[in-house]
Design a protein around this motif. Structure first.
Motif, short mmCIF file in Angstrom:
data_model
loop_
_atom_site.label_atom_id
_atom_site.label_comp_id
_atom_site.label_asym_id
_atom_site.label_seq_id
_atom_site.Cartn_x
_atom_site.Cartn_y
_atom_site.Cartn_z
N SER A 43 0.65 -1.20 0.14
CA SER A 43 0.12 -0.04 0.04
C SER A 43 1.05 1.30 -0.02
CB SER A 43 -1.17 0.07 1.24
OG SER A 43 -1.77 -1.14 1.14
N PRO A 44 1.45 1.72 -1.24
CA PRO A 44 2.30 2.84 -1.19
C PRO A 44 1.72 4.22 -0.76
CG PRO A 44 1.41 2.36 -3.45
CD PRO A 44 1.03 1.23 -2.54
N PRO A 45 2.44 4.86 -0.18
CA PRO A 45 1.91 6.35 0.59
C PRO A 45 1.44 7.15 -0.61
CG PRO A 45 4.32 6.38 0.22
CD PRO A 45 3.88 4.91 -0.05
N HIS A 46 0.79 8.04 -0.46
CA HIS A 46 0.10 8.99 -1.30
C HIS A 46 1.46 9.93 -2.01
CE1 HIS A 46 -2.83 11.84 -3.24
NE2 HIS A 46 -1.76 12.87 -2.65
N LEU A 47 1.42 9.77 -3.23
CA LEU A 47 2.45 10.36 -4.08
C LEU A 47 1.80 10.67 -5.35
CD1 LEU A 47 5.49 7.88 -3.35
CD2 LEU A 47 5.30 10.06 -2.66
N PRO A 48 2.54 11.50 -6.10
CA PRO A 48 2.00 11.73 -7.32
C PRO A 48 1.67 10.58 -8.22
CG PRO A 48 3.91 13.15 -6.96
CD PRO A 48 3.88 11.92 -5.96
N ASP A 49 0.45 10.70 -8.91
CA ASP A 49 0.37 9.48 -9.84
C ASP A 49 0.51 9.81 -11.26
OD1 ASP A 49 -1.25 7.58 -11.35
OD2 ASP A 49 -3.30 7.71 -10.51
N LEU A 50 1.51 8.97 -11.49
CA LEU A 50 2.29 9.25 -12.68
C LEU A 50 1.31 8.75 -13.98
CD1 LEU A 50 5.78 8.42 -12.16
CD2 LEU A 50 5.00 10.32 -11.79
N SER A 51 0.41 7.87 -13.99
CA SER A 51 -0.42 7.42 -14.86
C SER A 51 -1.49 8.57 -15.23
CB SER A 51 -1.32 6.19 -14.61
OG SER A 51 -1.71 6.25 -13.49
N THR A 52 -2.00 9.16 -14.19
CA THR A 52 -2.84 10.63 -14.31
C THR A 52 -1.98 11.69 -14.70
OG1 THR A 52 -4.25 9.77 -12.47
CG2 THR A 52 -4.49 12.15 -13.04
N LEU A 53 -0.80 12.04 -14.38
CA LEU A 53 -0.07 12.96 -15.09
C LEU A 53 0.26 12.60 -16.30
CD1 LEU A 53 2.25 13.77 -11.94
CD2 LEU A 53 0.36 15.10 -12.61
N SER A 54 0.55 11.63 -16.77
CA SER A 54 1.04 11.37 -18.13
C SER A 54 -0.15 11.55 -19.10
CB SER A 54 1.81 10.03 -18.36
OG SER A 54 0.80 8.96 -17.88
N ALA A 88 12.28 22.27 -2.72
CA ALA A 88 11.46 21.92 -1.44
C ALA A 88 10.41 21.09 -1.55
CB ALA A 88 11.24 23.29 -0.55
N ASP A 89 9.63 21.30 -2.62
CA ASP A 89 8.48 20.47 -3.02
C ASP A 89 8.91 19.00 -3.55
OD1 ASP A 89 6.78 22.20 -2.02
OD2 ASP A 89 6.56 23.05 -3.81
N ALA A 90 10.25 18.84 -4.03
CA ALA A 90 10.39 17.60 -4.82
C ALA A 90 10.45 16.13 -4.00
CB ALA A 90 11.87 17.86 -5.26
N PRO A 91 9.75 15.36 -4.19
CA PRO A 91 9.44 13.80 -3.80
C PRO A 91 11.05 13.24 -3.57
CG PRO A 91 8.61 13.67 -5.72
CD PRO A 91 9.11 15.16 -5.65
N ALA A 92 11.16 12.63 -2.69
CA ALA A 92 12.71 11.82 -2.71
C ALA A 92 12.54 10.42 -3.42
CB ALA A 92 13.13 11.49 -1.33
N TRP A 93 11.25 10.10 -3.35
CA TRP A 93 10.90 8.92 -3.96
C TRP A 93 9.32 8.96 -4.69
CZ3 TRP A 93 12.39 8.36 0.84
CH2 TRP A 93 11.31 8.08 1.81
N ILE A 94 8.80 8.23 -5.73
CA ILE A 94 7.91 7.90 -6.11
C ILE A 94 7.67 6.47 -6.47
CG2 ILE A 94 6.02 8.31 -8.02
CD1 ILE A 94 7.48 11.12 -8.39
N VAL A 95 6.54 5.88 -5.93
CA VAL A 95 6.18 4.56 -6.23
C VAL A 95 4.90 4.49 -7.10
CG1 VAL A 95 5.21 2.20 -5.19
CG2 VAL A 95 6.86 3.78 -3.96
#
Length: 238
Positions: free
Chosen positions: A4-15, A122-129
């Protein structure tokens, strides 16, 4: 195994169905970065936008334009974090590549760029799942599958250190860089792929690929852009 990955940017939506282009360490190589982002795909840059190359300011400006246009984002790299801390006024040890980046960001021609760059770092995520894919600059840890990244410019936590620097031994190499090991590759879950940069391990001009004991895979994309090498990118459909 399910996660259950944490809330992170959804790349499928963004793309928005366009797919992704994963871009390795840029290090101020603006010309190469311009070629990399000349696509309809959504850009996921894996950190270390700045330092060493000839035009860190231009690279930052291009990345910020991509963010503003909803066409891309970048993962926090150790050089990006170091720049962010310098921009907030922290005293850091002498670092000629960083000093050159700061020089490029000074003066009236770059009005507003320092502030925009600081906010983006400052807003950049250190990782995305994203599904079975993990995007991180330095190295993977299984906790990244469950925990949200800490603040980019906050305290250095063990998980943030892993994300930025990979797995270090505490010893220094003859070239002055920390000695790193890759045992973390064996902990990547089966059928998962980690896309990372930071270490320039390729000797044939292509991303360096290693499979782990648990059935996961790591793909290293740093080909030495800004340091006499090349810029790598990989196209993915999500």
């Amino acid at each position: 195994m399910s996660f259950s990955p944490p809330h992170l940017p959804d790349l499928s939506t963004l793309s928005a169905g366009r797919g992704l282009r994963v871009v390795g360490d840029v290090h101020g190589d603006l010309t190469a970065f311009e070629h990399a982002v000349a696509t309809d795909r959504f850009i996921v840059q894996l950190g270390d936008l700045v330092d060493h190359g000839p035009d860190s300011a231009g690279t930052l400006r291009l990345m910020l334009d991509l963010i503003d246009d909803g066409r891309g984002l970048f993962i926090l790299g150790n050089h990006d974090r170091k720049l962010g801390r310098a921009l907030e006024g922290r005293r850091l040890r002498r670092d000629p590549p960083l000093e050159e980046t700061l020089r490029q960001l000074s003066g009236p021609v770059q009005a507003g760029l320092r502030e925009r760059a600081y906010e983006a770092i400052a807003d950049a995520p250190a990782w995305i799942v994203q599904g079975n894919m993990i995007f991180v600059h330095g190295g993977f840890h299984t906790d990244m599958l469950f925990e949200a990244p800490p603040p980019a410019l906050g305290a250095m936590t063990p998980l943030l250190s892993r994300a930025l620097f990979g797995e270090t031994t505490g010893r220094m190499q003859p070239d002055g860089y920390p000695e790193r090991r890759l045992r973390w590759i064996d902990h990547i879950p089966a059928d998962h792929i980690v896309y990372c940069g930071h270490d320039r391990r390729s000797t044939d001009g292509r991303p360096w690929i290693r499979d782990g004991r648990n059935g996961g895979r790591a793909i290293f994309t740093d080909l030495g852009a800004g340091k006499g090498g090349h810029l790598a990118w990989i196209d993915l459909d999500v």
